[in-house]
Design a protein around this motif. Structure first.
Motif, short mmCIF file in Angstrom:
data_model
loop_
_atom_site.label_atom_id
_atom_site.label_comp_id
_atom_site.label_asym_id
_atom_site.label_seq_id
_atom_site.Cartn_x
_atom_site.Cartn_y
_atom_site.Cartn_z
N ASP A 135 0.83 -1.21 0.00
CA ASP A 135 0.00 0.00 0.00
C ASP A 135 0.86 1.26 0.00
OD1 ASP A 135 -2.27 -1.57 0.01
OD2 ASP A 135 -2.57 -1.44 2.19
N GLU A 136 1.95 1.25 0.76
CA GLU A 136 2.83 2.42 0.80
C GLU A 136 3.47 2.65 -0.56
OE1 GLU A 136 4.20 2.21 5.53
OE2 GLU A 136 5.34 1.17 3.97
N HIS A 137 3.93 1.58 -1.18
CA HIS A 137 4.53 1.71 -2.51
C HIS A 137 3.51 2.23 -3.52
CE1 HIS A 137 6.68 0.83 -6.19
NE2 HIS A 137 5.72 -0.01 -6.56
N ASP A 189 9.30 5.36 -12.52
CA ASP A 189 9.80 4.10 -13.06
C ASP A 189 10.92 3.53 -12.19
OD1 ASP A 189 8.02 4.19 -15.14
OD2 ASP A 189 9.44 4.93 -16.62
N PHE A 190 11.72 4.42 -11.62
CA PHE A 190 12.82 4.01 -10.75
C PHE A 190 12.29 3.28 -9.52
CE2 PHE A 190 15.74 5.33 -7.20
CZ PHE A 190 16.79 4.50 -7.54
N TYR A 191 11.26 3.85 -8.87
CA TYR A 191 10.67 3.21 -7.69
C TYR A 191 10.00 1.89 -8.07
CZ TYR A 191 11.31 7.83 -5.56
OH TYR A 191 11.83 9.00 -5.08
N ASP A 218 21.35 12.20 -2.12
CA ASP A 218 20.31 13.09 -2.66
C ASP A 218 19.10 12.28 -3.13
OD1 ASP A 218 21.90 15.29 -2.19
OD2 ASP A 218 22.84 15.22 -4.16
N ARG A 219 19.35 11.09 -3.72
CA ARG A 219 18.21 10.24 -4.10
C ARG A 219 17.42 9.82 -2.87
NH1 ARG A 219 22.07 7.93 -7.87
NH2 ARG A 219 22.56 6.30 -6.34
N ALA A 220 18.15 9.53 -1.79
CA ALA A 220 17.49 9.13 -0.54
C ALA A 220 16.68 10.29 0.04
CB ALA A 220 18.53 8.66 0.47
N THR A 221 17.21 11.51 -0.06
CA THR A 221 16.50 12.68 0.44
C THR A 221 15.22 12.93 -0.33
OG1 THR A 221 18.57 13.73 1.17
CG2 THR A 221 16.66 15.17 0.85
N GLU A 222 15.29 12.78 -1.67
CA GLU A 222 14.09 12.97 -2.50
C GLU A 222 13.01 11.96 -2.12
OE1 GLU A 222 15.74 12.55 -6.39
OE2 GLU A 222 16.34 14.65 -6.54
N PHE A 223 13.42 10.72 -1.87
CA PHE A 223 12.46 9.68 -1.49
C PHE A 223 11.86 9.99 -0.13
CE2 PHE A 223 11.48 5.53 0.49
CZ PHE A 223 10.53 5.08 -0.42
N CYS A 252 7.91 10.43 1.12
CA CYS A 252 7.32 9.69 2.25
C CYS A 252 6.73 10.65 3.28
CB CYS A 252 8.38 8.80 2.89
SG CYS A 252 8.90 7.41 1.86
N ASP A 253 7.45 11.75 3.54
CA ASP A 253 6.96 12.73 4.51
C ASP A 253 5.63 13.33 4.04
OD1 ASP A 253 9.15 12.28 6.08
OD2 ASP A 253 10.26 14.05 5.40
N GLY A 254 5.53 13.58 2.73
CA GLY A 254 4.30 14.14 2.20
C GLY A 254 3.11 13.21 2.35
N LEU A 255 3.38 11.91 2.36
CA LEU A 255 2.32 10.91 2.52
C LEU A 255 2.22 10.39 3.96
CD1 LEU A 255 3.08 8.90 -0.75
CD2 LEU A 255 1.01 10.24 -0.30
N LYS A 256 3.03 10.99 4.86
CA LYS A 256 3.06 10.60 6.28
C LYS A 256 3.45 9.12 6.45
CE LYS A 256 -0.33 14.10 7.61
NZ LYS A 256 0.77 15.06 7.79
N ILE A 257 4.38 8.66 5.61
CA ILE A 257 4.92 7.30 5.71
C ILE A 257 6.20 7.36 6.53
CG2 ILE A 257 5.88 5.35 4.42
CD1 ILE A 257 4.13 6.17 2.07
N LYS A 258 6.26 6.61 7.60
CA LYS A 258 7.40 6.65 8.51
C LYS A 258 8.18 5.34 8.51
CE LYS A 258 6.14 10.76 9.95
NZ LYS A 258 6.93 11.97 9.58
N GLY A 259 9.48 5.43 8.75
CA GLY A 259 10.29 4.24 9.00
C GLY A 259 10.78 3.49 7.77
#
Length: 361
Positions: A169-171, A185-187, A263-268, A272-279
């Motif tokens: 669901d998170e993905h 496409d990367f994700y 930087d790729r990790a920061t973008e991801f 996640c923060d925008g969707l309130k996905i944690k951890g």
């Protein structure tokens, strides 16, 4: 002057050093009386003239290696960086700037005591613990350190943060919201292949055999190791659909392959923060792939090949706490002996502990 230590000889001939204050006895591991006398004299001198003995030790050390007594931990760290290349060198350059190392940078290696390392490790920072141990082991390997500062079994165990897999669901939520086609496409590719973010971002069209429907590449962090086997993945319709949207020559992800991993990790994380996905992080896709593989009975040897690991222990860590459907052995055996029968054995869903989950094939 009263001597603190005395000499005794046991019936079997070995000489022992005896502390006259506490009565404690320590074996000198010799039956030679002259040698035992020299060791006794050195021990008593060290108690009465510690500064003189340190100076004398430096004289002996300089005879073996002129820099042995003066070499600092900063020099050890710079020596390590000089032997690395590429991304590994960059990581080390960042790691040795850790402020926790400031207290030992100019400390002579030969004069280091456990309390010096205790100060460095005081805040229990995982990266500090990991890199200090590597620096310490490098000094030992180069024989710049006469013995371990902290014995291996006494080294503080790093306290890693708990990690988990990204859920379906998170993905799906991340993909639905992502507006950038290349990043989407990367994700998607990470979800379907379990590749590390750097390996996936650096994939080229030439790594894809569209006729045989395979993707083959050598993991970036293992390229320097001799005899490393490449990852080989046979893809299905989902990955094929992704590849059709990517360039047919050169990098599959022209922008993302030029971006630093951080930087790729920061973008991801921002998504996640925008969707309130944690951890979760980009690495959570590898956990998710391994857990999905384990749940559906994907053979472990295939999962290792797909994830690019040579060690079973690594794959076991990724597949911890996965729910596995365990069929009845009797039904499974009948199905194995009669493959023509298209039956589906009744199964029991159980929650396996981390240690047990990894042993299933």
């Amino acid at each position: 002057m009263k001597q603190k230590f005395g000499l005794i000889q046991r019936p079997w001939g070995v000489f022992y050093l005896k502390n006259k204050t506490t009565g404690e006895q320590t074996s000198l591991k010799t039956r030679d009386k002259a040698e035992a006398q020299r060791l006794l004299q050195a021990r008593n001198d060290s108690e009465h003239q510690p500064h003189f003995n340190l100076a004398l030790a430096r004289v002996y050390l300089n005879g073996a290696d002129p820099k042995l007594a003066t070499r600092t931990w900063q020099e050890v760290m710079e020596n390590i960086v000089g032997k690395k290349t590429g991304e590994t060198q960059r990581r080390w350059e960042v790691a040795i700037k850790d402020r926790n190392f400031d207290s030992i940078r100019n400390l002579p290696v030969a004069e280091t005591r456990p309390e010096h390392f205790d100060k460095v490790l005081a805040d229990a920072k995982v990266s500090t613990n990991v890199y200090l141990r590597r620096i310490h082991n490098h000094a030992l390997g180069m024989e710049w350190l006469l013995k371990s500062v902290i014995p291996r079994l006494q080294w503080p165990r790093p306290l890693f943060k708990s990690k988990r897999a990204i859920t379906t669901d998170e993905h799906a939520a991340i993909i639905q919201r992502e507006q950038n086609p290349e990043r989407r496409d990367f994700y998607e590719l990470l979800w379907h292949t379990g590749a590390s973010q750097t390996d996936a971002a650096c994939l080229r069209a030439e790594d894809v055999n569209r006729q045989n429907r395979t993707i083959s590449y050598t993991r970036a962090k293992l390229k320097s190791r001799a005899g490393t086997k490449p990852v080989l993945i046979r893809f299905g319709d989902e990955i094929e659909a992704i590849l059709k949207r990517r360039p047919i020559t050169g990098p599959l992800f022209p922008y993302l392959c030029t971006v630093r991993a951080g930087d790729r990790a920061t973008e991801f994380r921002q998504r996640c923060d925008g969707l309130k996905i944690k951890g979760v992080t980009l690495h959570s896709y590898r956990y998710a792939w391994a857990e999905r593989a384990l749940k559906c009975g994907y053979p472990e040897r295939f999962a290792q090949q797909a994830l690019g690991h040579n060690s079973k222990a690594v794959h076991h860590a990724y597949a911890k706490n996965a729910e596995v459907t365990v069929p009845s052995l009797d039904d499974w055996q009948r199905e194995w002996e009669n493959p023509v029968r298209n039956t589906h054995p009744k199964a029991l869903t159980v929650k396996l502990p981390a240690a047990a989950a990894g042993h299933l094939n």
